[in-house]
Design an enzyme around this catalytic site. Sequence first.
Site: not given
Ligand code: AP5
Ligand code: MG
Length: 217
Positions: A13, A88, A127, A160, A171
């Site tokens: 994402k 979410r 990552r 992270r 997660r």
């Molecule tokens: P990346 O693009 O970073 O993946 P992502 O989908 O953004 O994954 P996240 O871990 O950020 O999602 P998340 O939803 O767990 O975390 P968030 O920060 O939103 O890609 C991942 C890796 O893969 C990278 O190294 C990239 O280079 C590689 N990659 C990407 N595409 C690729 C491809 N096509 N091929 C190969 N490699 C690839 O949330 C974190 C925390 O915040 C949550 O756990 C929660 O505690 C809180 N939080 C956030 N939003 C909410 C909400 N709405 N409600 C409640 N709590 C929330």
């Molecule tokens: Mg992300």
Amino acid sequence: MNIIFMGPPGAGKGTQAERIVMEFEIPHISTGDAFRLAMSQGTPLGLKAKEYVDQGLLVPDEITIGIVKERLQQEDCGKGFLLDGFPRTISQAEALDSIMADMERKIDYAINLVVDRKLLLDRLTGRRICKKCGATYHVLFNPPKAENICDKCSGELYQRSDDTAEKVGTRLDEYINKTAPLLDYYRSKNLLLEVNGEEEIDTVTSNIVKILRGQVQ
Ligand code: AP5
Ligand code: MG
């Protein structure tokens, strides 16, 4: 254009959002980034969020919804926005609908990045993120040109705190229990579009761009 990016942790994402917001010149709104920024600054919000984020649990809805509501009312969201990681939960989705209705706007696309669970652990544990500009890399799949240095701003890269194998497990469970039901929510509104997130990063980007330009149904 008002867009939501959905998909499990590690689906891509953030990686795709960085590219799509450049292409369409709209702000990237990531609740995860907002919590990490507040945590790094040690604000009251950050201290509260840390209790959940560090355990891999979702932050309570009332906190998260308030942040997004305030952000969507800022002027730069006028011509559209890309929400990454929100909504979410069903309550968050219902709150977003009501925020949109109050603003006389609507969501145009909910894009779900589909990636098999077995690929996610490697993606997340490898990552790396830039401390300065937040750009995302992967030690194997998307390495920076110089080790641990951001290509874009020369900032230092870090890992992270929730990208450990144990927290990734929590997660993913949170995703399956609380977020996956949202796919049906948006499917029933005819807004959900699925994109294969297992392809090369550039291919995924161009498939999303085609959808957003209306070249694919
Ligand atoms: P990346 O693009 O970073 O993946 P992502 O989908 O953004 O994954 P996240 O871990 O950020 O999602 P998340 O939803 O767990 O975390 P968030 O920060 O939103 O890609 C991942 C890796 O893969 C990278 O190294 C990239 O280079 C590689 N990659 C990407 N595409 C690729 C491809 N096509 N091929 C190969 N490699 C690839 O949330 C974190 C925390 O915040 C949550 O756990 C929660 O505690 C809180 N939080 C956030 N939003 C909410 C909400 N709405 N409600 C409640 N709590 C929330
Ligand atoms: Mg992300």
